[in-house]
Design an enzyme around this catalytic site. Structure first.
Site, PDB file in Angstrom:
ATOM      1  N   GLU A 145       0.802  -0.958  -0.044  1.00 20.03           N
ATOM      2  CA  GLU A 145       0.273   0.005  -0.170  1.00 20.03           C
ATOM      3  C   GLU A 145       1.009   1.063   0.453  1.00 20.03           C
ATOM      4  O   GLU A 145       0.568   2.251  -0.403  1.00 20.03           O
ATOM      5  CB  GLU A 145      -0.573   0.102   1.049  1.00 20.03           C
ATOM      6  CG  GLU A 145      -1.897   0.226   1.005  1.00 20.03           C
ATOM      7  CD  GLU A 145      -3.473   0.292   2.462  1.00 20.03           C
ATOM      8  OE1 GLU A 145      -2.661   0.488   2.659  1.00 20.03           O
ATOM      9  OE2 GLU A 145      -4.274  -0.299   1.710  1.00 20.03           O
ATOM     10  N   LYS A 147     -14.120   1.350  -1.992  1.00 20.69           N
ATOM     11  CA  LYS A 147     -15.142   1.427  -0.897  1.00 20.69           C
ATOM     12  C   LYS A 147     -16.383   2.586  -1.003  1.00 20.69           C
ATOM     13  O   LYS A 147     -16.911   2.840  -0.874  1.00 20.69           O
ATOM     14  CB  LYS A 147     -14.259   2.871  -0.040  1.00 20.69           C
ATOM     15  CG  LYS A 147     -13.358   1.764   1.490  1.00 20.69           C
ATOM     16  CD  LYS A 147     -12.479   2.776   2.127  1.00 20.69           C
ATOM     17  CE  LYS A 147     -11.364   1.867   2.947  1.00 20.69           C
ATOM     18  NZ  LYS A 147     -10.618   3.569   4.007  1.00 20.69           N
ATOM     19  N   HIS A 181       7.735 -27.540   0.249  1.00 26.43           N
ATOM     20  CA  HIS A 181       7.198 -28.714  -0.008  1.00 26.43           C
ATOM     21  C   HIS A 181       6.175 -27.370  -1.699  1.00 26.43           C
ATOM     22  O   HIS A 181       5.575 -28.686  -1.814  1.00 26.43           O
ATOM     23  CB  HIS A 181       7.078 -29.106   0.812  1.00 26.43           C
ATOM     24  CG  HIS A 181       7.505 -29.860   1.392  1.00 26.43           C
ATOM     25  ND1 HIS A 181       8.899 -30.976   1.940  1.00 26.43           N
ATOM     26  CD2 HIS A 181       8.399 -29.374   3.005  1.00 26.43           C
ATOM     27  CE1 HIS A 181       9.660 -31.108   2.462  1.00 26.43           C
ATOM     28  NE2 HIS A 181       8.890 -30.590   3.060  1.00 26.43           N
TER      29      HIS A 181
HETATM   30  O1  LIG Z   1      -8.176   1.728  10.681  1.00 21.19           O
HETATM   31  P1  LIG Z   1      -9.076   2.675   9.638  1.00 21.19           P
HETATM   32  O2  LIG Z   1      -9.529   3.875   8.777  1.00 21.19           O
HETATM   33  O3  LIG Z   1     -10.109   1.067   9.688  1.00 21.19           O
HETATM   34  O4  LIG Z   1      -8.934   1.508   8.544  1.00 21.19           O
HETATM   35  C1  LIG Z   1      -8.352   0.563   8.300  1.00 21.19           C
HETATM   36  C2  LIG Z   1      -7.695   0.150   6.366  1.00 21.19           C
HETATM   37  O5  LIG Z   1      -8.717   0.987   5.404  1.00 21.19           O
HETATM   38  C3  LIG Z   1      -8.418   0.576   4.295  1.00 21.19           C
HETATM   39  O6  LIG Z   1      -8.239   0.239   3.447  1.00 21.19           O
HETATM   40  C4  LIG Z   1      -6.387   1.556   4.093  1.00 21.19           C
HETATM   41  O7  LIG Z   1      -6.649   1.077   2.590  1.00 21.19           O
HETATM   42  C5  LIG Z   1      -5.917   1.001   4.876  1.00 21.19           C
HETATM   43  O8  LIG Z   1      -4.756   1.581   4.488  1.00 21.19           O
HETATM   44  C6  LIG Z   1      -6.099   0.954   6.594  1.00 21.19           C
HETATM   45  O9  LIG Z   1      -5.507  -0.081   7.631  1.00 21.19           O
END
Ligand SMILES: O=P(O)(O)OC[C@H]1O[C@H](O)[C@H](O)[C@@H](O)[C@@H]1O
Length: 431
Positions: free
Chosen positions: A283, A420, A304
């Site tokens: 990332e 998202k 293996h």
């Molecule tokens: O800690 P949060 O805000 O819940 O984020 C959790 C995760 O969400 C996203 O998918 C980001 O790409 C990650 O980098 C992050 O660690």
């Protein structure tokens, strides 16, 4: 300052004089300028405090402040469930793996990362409701998966007195997790907004669960501080393992088409470290057409399974083998139990399982080298808190340095946000 380094790096087998597939020492030395830029970036952020992950290893006050929570969770619960995903939990899962094999009286820690409804329900229903504490962690406080798990847990606890059973950890902003916590009277701790999730292993997100698990988290910070000090005070950037590691990864990708980085520990308790590293590296560096693909492997299991490809497949991999010294450890292989098989097993009998592990580790290293695979070795004798902190810090520094060398921003993940938005759209359309 300048504690003894908990881990040792050996990069000799990355170079041509040792492996045909390696790169020349001349080219490595040409990376010195990029190494200096990376080192200056790290030093400057450490000095001005704008990147708190580079100051955390020296802090102890926060650890003291968690004590009432640690004591309460340890005394009340048999199991503690961590709800979160990605950077908010992979660091603590990595560190919590240290309890495997230790006699510890603290609660068992479980990580419920995924939202597979069948697995989640089955794991959740295996805990005694009254004897289980929860810690929900989300930096943003708005990650759909984490909020879903939190709300389902609140629903399942289904009694009036659960407010002390769940603690939330999120940024001090007006976000959904904070609102849910306020609705149900849950304690909500502050997640430092300047600590990026995948770099958070040494912060509250990584260390509070570990402290509840009974791990000496000061030791983790001590190990990290030793590795950080060695970087900050390095005289020559390329003499420093983290900067050299970044330079090797970047140069092998740029000049030799080696765009996969295989992370191969010979310590099973480092399986989670591999997964944590995978997110950190992928990332942070997978941007603007840059980045190399992290591959998780595990010694000896993948001997293996993957070794044929590693040794004789495409020459596109850089190997980091993480080795301990397991000689003499574990059960002894007794000849008198082998019956008529004893004669053919002569080479093995009388040794311990650890002796076999050590031999396999060395055999893999030798095979990688003799098959022209550029290989870095990271060694320590026993995995403990200092070693874990040292490993975490080295890979954090290496990732930051590699990003500097590629001239990209290690600290964002712009494309992840696209998915998202789509998830929200799909669910909205179904409503
Ligand atoms: O800690 P949060 O805000 O819940 O984020 C959790 C995760 O969400 C996203 O998918 C980001 O790409 C990650 O980098 C992050 O660690």
């Amino acid at each position: 300052m300048f504690h003894k380094l908990p881990i040792a790096n050996d990069i000799d087998a990355c170079f041509m004089h040792k492996v045909d597939g390696g790169f020349s020492l001349k080219k490595f030395k040409e990376m010195a300028e990029l190494g200096s830029i990376a080192l200056e970036f790290i030093r400057a952020r450490c000095n001005d405090g704008t990147l708190p992950i580079l100051n955390l290893p020296y802090h102890r006050d926060d650890i003291v402040s968690w004590k009432p929570i640690v004591d309460r969770y340890q005394s009340l619960y048999d199991d503690v469930v961590i709800l979160g995903i990605g950077g908010s939990t992979l660091g603590s899962a990595t560190i919590c793996a240290l309890v495997d094999g230790c006699v510890i009286t603290a609660p068992r820690i479980h990580f419920l990362d995924n939202i597979d409804p069948i697995s989640f329900d089955s794991r959740l229903s295996s805990f005694d409701k009254e004897k289980t504490g929860f810690l929900a962690i989300s930096k943003s406080g708005s990650t759909t998966e984490t909020l879903t798990k939190l709300l389902i847990v609140i629903d399942r606890l289904g009694n009036k007195n659960f407010s002390t059973q769940i603690i939330c950890l999120t940024e001090p902003t007006d976000n959904p997790m904070r609102r849910i916590a306020a609705t149900h009277g849950l304690l909500c701790l502050d997640y430092d907004p300047k600590v990026i999730g995948r770099f958070s292993a040494l912060s509250t997100a990584g260390l509070l669960p570990a402290a509840i698990a009974g791990i000496n988290v000061e030791g983790v910070r001590r190990g990290a501080a030793a590795v950080l000090d060695a970087t900050i005070f390095a005289k020559n950037p390329l003499d420093n393992p983290a900067i050299a590691g970044a330079a090797i990864n970047v140069a092998l990708a740029r000049d030799h088409g080696i765009n996969q980085t295989v992370f191969l520990p010979y310590v099973e308790r480092l399986e989670r470290l591999s997964i944590w590293f995978r997110q950190l590296w992928a990332e942070s560096l997978g941007k603007e057409g840059y980045g190399t693909t992290p591959i998780n492997a595990m010694g000896v299991v993948d001997q293996h399974s993957q070794m044929q490809l590693y040794l004789a497949g495409p020459r596109d991999k850089f190997f980091t083998v993480i080795c301990s010294d397991p000689r003499g450890l574990g059960g002894r292989i007794r000849g008198e139990l082998a019956g008529s098989a004893a004669e053919s097993l002569n080479y093995l009998l009388g040794h311990t399982m650890g002796d076999l592990m050590a031999a396999e580790q060395q055999a893999t290293i030798d095979s990688l080298i003799s098959n022209c695979c550029p290989t870095r070795l990271i060694r320590f004798s026993n995995l403990n808190e200092e070693v874990m902190g040292g490993l975490i810090m080295q890979f954090i520094l290496e990732t930051i340095a590699a990003a500097q060398m590629m001239r990209i921003n290690a600290f964002d993940q712009p494309v992840v946000e696209e998915t998202k938005l789509l998830i929200r759209q799909f669910l909205q359309e179904e409503n």
